[in-house]
Design a protein around this motif. Structure first.
Motif, PDB file in Angstrom:
ATOM      1  N   SER A 105       1.060   4.047  -2.838  1.00 10.65           N
ATOM      2  CA  SER A 105       0.625   5.387  -2.422  1.00 10.65           C
ATOM      3  C   SER A 105       1.727   6.410  -2.678  1.00 10.65           C
ATOM      4  O   SER A 105       1.466   7.529  -3.127  1.00 10.65           O
ATOM      5  CB  SER A 105       0.262   5.394  -0.933  1.00 10.65           C
ATOM      6  N   TYR A 106       2.970   6.004  -2.374  1.00 10.46           N
ATOM      7  CA  TYR A 106       4.092   6.925  -2.560  1.00 10.46           C
ATOM      8  C   TYR A 106       4.196   7.350  -4.023  1.00 10.46           C
ATOM      9  O   TYR A 106       4.286   8.540  -4.333  1.00 10.46           O
ATOM     10  CB  TYR A 106       5.386   6.258  -2.101  1.00 10.46           C
ATOM     11  N   THR A 130      -6.098   7.315  -1.100  1.00  9.42           N
ATOM     12  CA  THR A 130      -4.659   7.172  -0.883  1.00  9.42           C
ATOM     13  C   THR A 130      -4.250   7.796   0.447  1.00  9.42           C
ATOM     14  O   THR A 130      -3.479   7.209   1.220  1.00  9.42           O
ATOM     15  CB  THR A 130      -3.884   7.837  -2.033  1.00  9.42           C
ATOM     16  N   ASP A 190       0.833  -1.220   0.000  1.00 10.33           N
ATOM     17  CA  ASP A 190       0.000   0.000   0.000  1.00 10.33           C
ATOM     18  C   ASP A 190       0.855   1.252   0.000  1.00 10.33           C
ATOM     19  O   ASP A 190       0.565   2.210  -0.723  1.00 10.33           O
ATOM     20  CB  ASP A 190      -0.917   0.008   1.232  1.00 10.33           C
ATOM     21  N   THR A 192      -5.267   5.611   3.244  1.00 12.75           N
ATOM     22  CA  THR A 192      -4.386   4.436   3.324  1.00 12.75           C
ATOM     23  C   THR A 192      -3.084   4.784   4.031  1.00 12.75           C
ATOM     24  O   THR A 192      -2.614   4.058   4.923  1.00 12.75           O
ATOM     25  CB  THR A 192      -4.087   3.906   1.909  1.00 12.75           C
ATOM     26  N   VAL A 193      -2.488   5.914   3.646  1.00 13.18           N
ATOM     27  CA  VAL A 193      -1.222   6.328   4.264  1.00 13.18           C
ATOM     28  C   VAL A 193      -1.430   6.589   5.748  1.00 13.18           C
ATOM     29  O   VAL A 193      -0.644   6.126   6.590  1.00 13.18           O
ATOM     30  CB  VAL A 193      -0.659   7.580   3.560  1.00 13.18           C
TER      31      VAL A 193
END
Length: 985
Positions: free
Chosen positions: A409-410, A460, A405, A463-464
């Motif tokens: 995401s990055y 996103t 993830d 998620t982070v």
């Protein structure tokens, strides 16, 4: 390949990119077509026949170029300036051309007869060509985010190396150095250039500046006189910065930042290796250890640079953790928890880098884990963020789900960041604050619309955030149990005193006494048994949180004052128990912002606004404030009730705008606009209420109407949390009107004078609900000697015949903010006419300089943090903007904001480099000024700045410590003052 297939291959982009180009949707299809026609004309003029032919016929590649030109003004301009670079792609496919450009960059530095001017010109031209081709590859789907950041990093590497090679050869020609082998100038030169940050990790973003540290080896073979080495290489380093970042007619190469070097406020730009090693080993801080993780020898004597980094390894990678490193880890953990519990994240205006769920959260976690474990696990010493995520996953430090993830995401967030910067080649990290701007970013990332992009972006960030908090919970437990916390009876428990001391309290006995008071029910908020039970459960978390503010005693005492004023406590205690983010926000206020803490203590009801889960997600726009004000005033008819509600509303909204600023949801410029919009709306409502009441007694004047002209920071929409209001009240009426038509008639001048006095009293007189605004009318014609209300004709005549230069300078910020719409429009026209008068340039500049000198003499700055009055501070910037306006040297429609005016100064008045430095200074000063005015009741005292405020400022400005910030401010003020002297000299 058949001849028939060749055009099709070119049309779909394969001949250029090696793969078919991916479709891109323009914002405005008609505009995209116009851009294509314009590009076609440029191609024909420059003899780019194949490009012109491709643009004349329909095809995927043509459509892609039109969309790219429509979506990005920077790419549009680049394609028009250098169509030959597109033409070249028919002969040298994309990757081959990029490699060739990097080679040409280095070749330009060592070319026969190269000069500093020729190298600067070549680097700017080649960098721009490579820069915009990299963007086209990204937008066209030829490259992913990882490839893009590596290409940008390679481009920066090539530019830095080229500049360093040229300077070394030039120094060798002048006899300043004796290079062992001029054909290979860098080895043995004694000049070491380390790339830091994203460049060091080969993760450069599209419009990033580059962080460098420059070191010297005075014993290197090329150095003829070791004692002269520092002077020689400092001079070369200054030239290096000039070559890379000075703006010329060809643009710039890379903005260059050397503030990561040891002790930047007191060290030269280039530091001897031994001095740097001594600094890091004796005084180096944990943030510098984290920064050194990404350090990479990029230019100059690479072997010497790598030797330095090897020697520094014991400092960066410690075998055992020390308490300071653990404290830093906990500090980061606190930042994580401060983000939790505030509902949805705003997409519009969100900071992709520093905002919640953003890039920095992923980078912080990775670097923190490296500091914890890198000493024992050498495989965790990678520079690259994603490589380390993979290593952390393979070692079991994070779950496979977290690894997957966070990696995806990055790269998604890096793509978003690059798209934001590709629009206009600006170093910005915030998404646009308007729908059209967001749609532009969505299309650049090939989303069908802004809603689809917003959903993916929010997902996103969520998620982070989820993994970011969970990662710390899964990491090795570093904290000890709190220990005794006993507050019963009248005698202090020795174990509790020890626990409080360990938590960071200086006066543990006083803290015990205060908390016993809570549990004994001495305040209304703690009188019920249930409230005391909730508070007892909350106390350990409160004490731990306050203990981490560094001035724990003061912060907890402020919280005690807050509790004393609360009418009830159970709802608050329950909320804080279930919402750690809100608890951290409250602790931040008590520890970092004495002014805000005082507001909460005196008026606890403003805290209610923090209970809104959407607070940090909603921008305090004019529409947002207007809608809430209308709702808040509905049903209020009596003047006193309206004015009380306005005071309550303004106090709460000022507080909530301040909270958004403190929490990082908005920046200083947006806060200034929000504070000003709030003043517009509340003063307008106050004027309307006062007029209604006044007309009951005195009626109206035939044809009578009023307009309020906002002046000063109100007019320029730069108000701070504690600003007063500068205004001029103007009126007009039928020439034949002799008196008003009410029960108590008044002559028009008397009528509007009294109306203004009523408005002043209504707004600034203290009531049980406080003061709405302090009003200042000294900028009206004739100042305090003149009438408080001014007829529009008298105003016009005065400004044209009697006003001094300083009054016209003040008028550049004037803005009609309230009153009759037609009169407001007329006032705006009058102001434009007054400012448009042709003025003698020498007199305006001399008057402005004389006035600035007078202010400097009579009202010197308190210290270097007095950003308004310090030489090279906000006042200098305001004077430059005002003089530029009076001399007609501002491009575009009339503006009142200082930043906007500075950004639009005409090139014949200020060159692009000057404009860039002035606007950068204004943005920096505004950020600091807004936060300081929000948090403090008086001027900033650098010797006594609350640690929480210092941490907040440093986090917002992305700087490591106050010494670096002070060095940055000093450097910035010197630049601004130099520009002031030159532009007004």
């Amino acid at each position: 390949m058949t001849s028939d297939a060749q055009p099709l291959e070119r049309e779909d982009g394969t001949a250029w990119f090696g793969v078919p180009v991916k479709p891109l949707q323009p914002l405005d299809p008609a505009q995209a077509e116009e851009e294509l026609k314009t590009l076609g004309r440029f191609a024909e003029e420059k003899g780019c026949e194949r490009l012109a032919a491709m643009l004349a016929a329909a095809g995927p590649l043509r459509s892609f170029l039109g969309a790219a030109a429509d979506l990005s003004p920077y790419l549009r301009d680049s394609m028009q300036i250098m169509p030959a670079s597109l033409e070249a792609l028919f002969d040298h496919p994309f990757r081959e051309r990029l490699d060739a450009l990097n080679g040409e960059i280095e070749a330009a530095a060592i070319a026969e007869g190269a000069t500093e001017a020729s190298v600067m010109k070549a680097l700017r031209r080649l960098k721009r060509e490579a820069h915009y081709l990299i963007a086209l590859g990204s937008l066209g789907g030829e490259s992913d985010a990882e490839t893009t950041v590596r290409r940008l990093s390679s481009l920066a590497d090539a530019c830095v190396r080229a500049a360093v090679k040229f300077l070394l050869l030039d120094a060798n020609r002048q006899g300043k150095l004796r290079l062992p082998d001029p054909t290979v100038p860098e080895p043995g030169s004694g000049w070491i250039v380390l790339a830091m940050g994203k460049l060091g990790a080969r993760e450069l973003n599209y419009s990033s500046d580059i962080d460098l540290i420059v070191l010297i080896d005075p014993t290197a073979p090329a150095v003829p006189e070791p004692y002269e080495a520092v002077e020689t290489f400092v001079r070369l380093t200054r030239r290096l910065i000039r070559i890379l970042q000075d703006r010329t007619e060809d643009g710039y190469v890379f903005r260059t930042d050397l503030r990561l070097r040891p002790d930047p406020g007191s060290t030269p730009l280039a530091i001897p290796v031994n001095a740097a090693l001594h600094y890091y080993e004796s005084r180096g801080q944990n943030w510098e250890r984290a920064a050194m993780i990404k350090a990479r020898a990029v230019a100059g004597d690479i072997a010497a640079g790598e030797a330095f980094l090897r020697e520094l390894q014991p400092y960066v990678w410690r075998k055992y953790l020390d308490y300071a490193a653990i404290a830093d880890v906990h500090s980061i953990k606190r930042q994580i928890h401060a983000h939790k519990g505030h509902g949805e994240v705003a997409v519009l205006g969100h900071n992709v880098k520093l905002g919640r769920g953003g890039i920095r959260e992923i980078e912080f976690f990775v670097q923190t884990q490296q500091l914890i474990a890198g000493g024992r696990f050498p495989e965790l010493r990678e520079r690259e963020t994603v490589a380390n995520l993979h290593r952390l996953g393979s070692r079991g430090w994070i779950t496979p789900e977290a690894e997957k993830d966070l990696v995806s995401s990055y790269w998604f967030l890096r793509e978003v960041e690059n798209a934001v910067q590709m629009v206009a080649d600006e170093q910005k990290h915030t998404l646009p604050a308007d729908g059209e701007g967001l749609r532009r970013i969505a299309f650049m990332l090939r989303f069908p619309d802004e809603e689809a992009f917003a959903e993916a972006f929010r997902s996103t960030l969520r998620t982070v955030e989820k993994h970011y908090a969970a990662l710390f919970e899964a990491a090795p437990q570093l904290s000890r149990k709190l220990g005794n916390l006993v507050f019963t009876g009248d005698v202090d428990d020795p174990g509790t005193l020890e626990t409080l001391t360990n938590l960071g309290f200086q006066r543990p006995s006083d803290i015990c006494r205060v908390i016993r008071g809570w549990h004994f029910g001495r305040y209304k908020a703690t009188q019920s048994a249930e409230a005391r039970e909730r508070l007892t459960e909350l106390t350990p978390a409160l004490l731990e949180a306050f203990g981490q503010t560094q001035r724990a005693d003061e912060a907890l005492m402020r919280f005690d004052e807050f509790l004393a004023g609360l009418p009830a406590g159970i709802q608050l205690f329950s909320l804080l128990q279930s919402n750690p983010g809100l608890l951290q926000l409250l602790v931040m206020i008590m520890g970092a912002a004495p002014r805000l803490a005082g507001i909460i203590t005196r008026r606890p009801h403003v805290f209610d606004g923090l209970l809104d889960p959407g607070l940090l997600a909603e921008l305090p726009s004019r529409e947002y404030l207007s809608e809430r004000l209308d709702t808040f005033l509905s049903g209020a008819t009596a003047l006193e009730e309206v004015l009380d509600r306005l005071r309550i509303f303004a106090a709460e909204q000022k507080f909530l705008i301040g909270i958004r600023l403190l929490a990082g949801s908005i920046d200083g410029q947006r806060a200034g606009r929000a504070f000003s919009d709030l003043a517009d709306l509340t003063i307008r409502s106050a004027l309307a209420a006062v007029q209604r009441e006044f007309e009951r007694n005195h009626g109206g004047v035939a044809g009578g109407r009023v307009a309020i002209l906002g002046m000063g920071k109100w007019g320029s929409r730069e108000l701070t949390a504690g600003s007063d209001i500068d205004l001029i009240l103007l009126y007009d009426h039928d020439p034949a009107a002799e008196q008003s038509d009410g029960p108590k008639p008044l002559h028009p001048s008397q009528y509007y004078g009294r109306l203004t006095q009523r408005l002043i009293a209504a707004v600034s007189a203290p009531t049980a609900e406080g003061v709405l605004y302090e009003l200042d009318l000294r900028l009206r014609p004739s100042g305090n000697k003149g009438p408080v209300a001014t007829h529009i004709e008298a105003f016009r005549k005065y400004q044209h015949t009697e006003a001094w230069t300083w009054e016209h300078m003040a008028l550049t910020r004037a803005r009609a903010v309230a009153g009759d719409a037609d009169l407001c429009e007329k006032v705006e026209r009058e102001v434009r006419d007054i400012l448009a008068v042709n003025r003698p340039e020498r007199k305006i500049k001399d008057d402005a300089r004389e006035m600035r000198q007078l202010i400097e003499t009579e009202k010197p700055p308190h210290n270097a943090w007095d950003l308004k009055l310090v030489p090279g501070g906000l006042m200098d910037l305001e004077f430059i903007a005002q003089v530029g306006t009076l001399l007609g040297r501002v491009v575009g429609e009339r503006m009142t904001g200082t930043y906007d005016i500075l950004a639009h100064l005409s090139p014949d008045f200020a060159d692009p480099q000057t404009v860039a430095e002035l606007t950068e200074a204004h943005r920096l000063y505004t950020e600091i000024e807004q936060v300081a005015r929000l948090c403090l009741t008086g001027p900033v005292d650098p010797e006594n700045i609350p640690p929480g405020l210092a941490d907040t400022l440093l986090r917002r400005l992305d700087l490591p410590n106050l010494e670096v910030l002070e060095a940055y401010l000093e450097d910035m003020s010197e630049k601004v003052r130099a520009h002031f002297e030159r532009l007004l000299g």
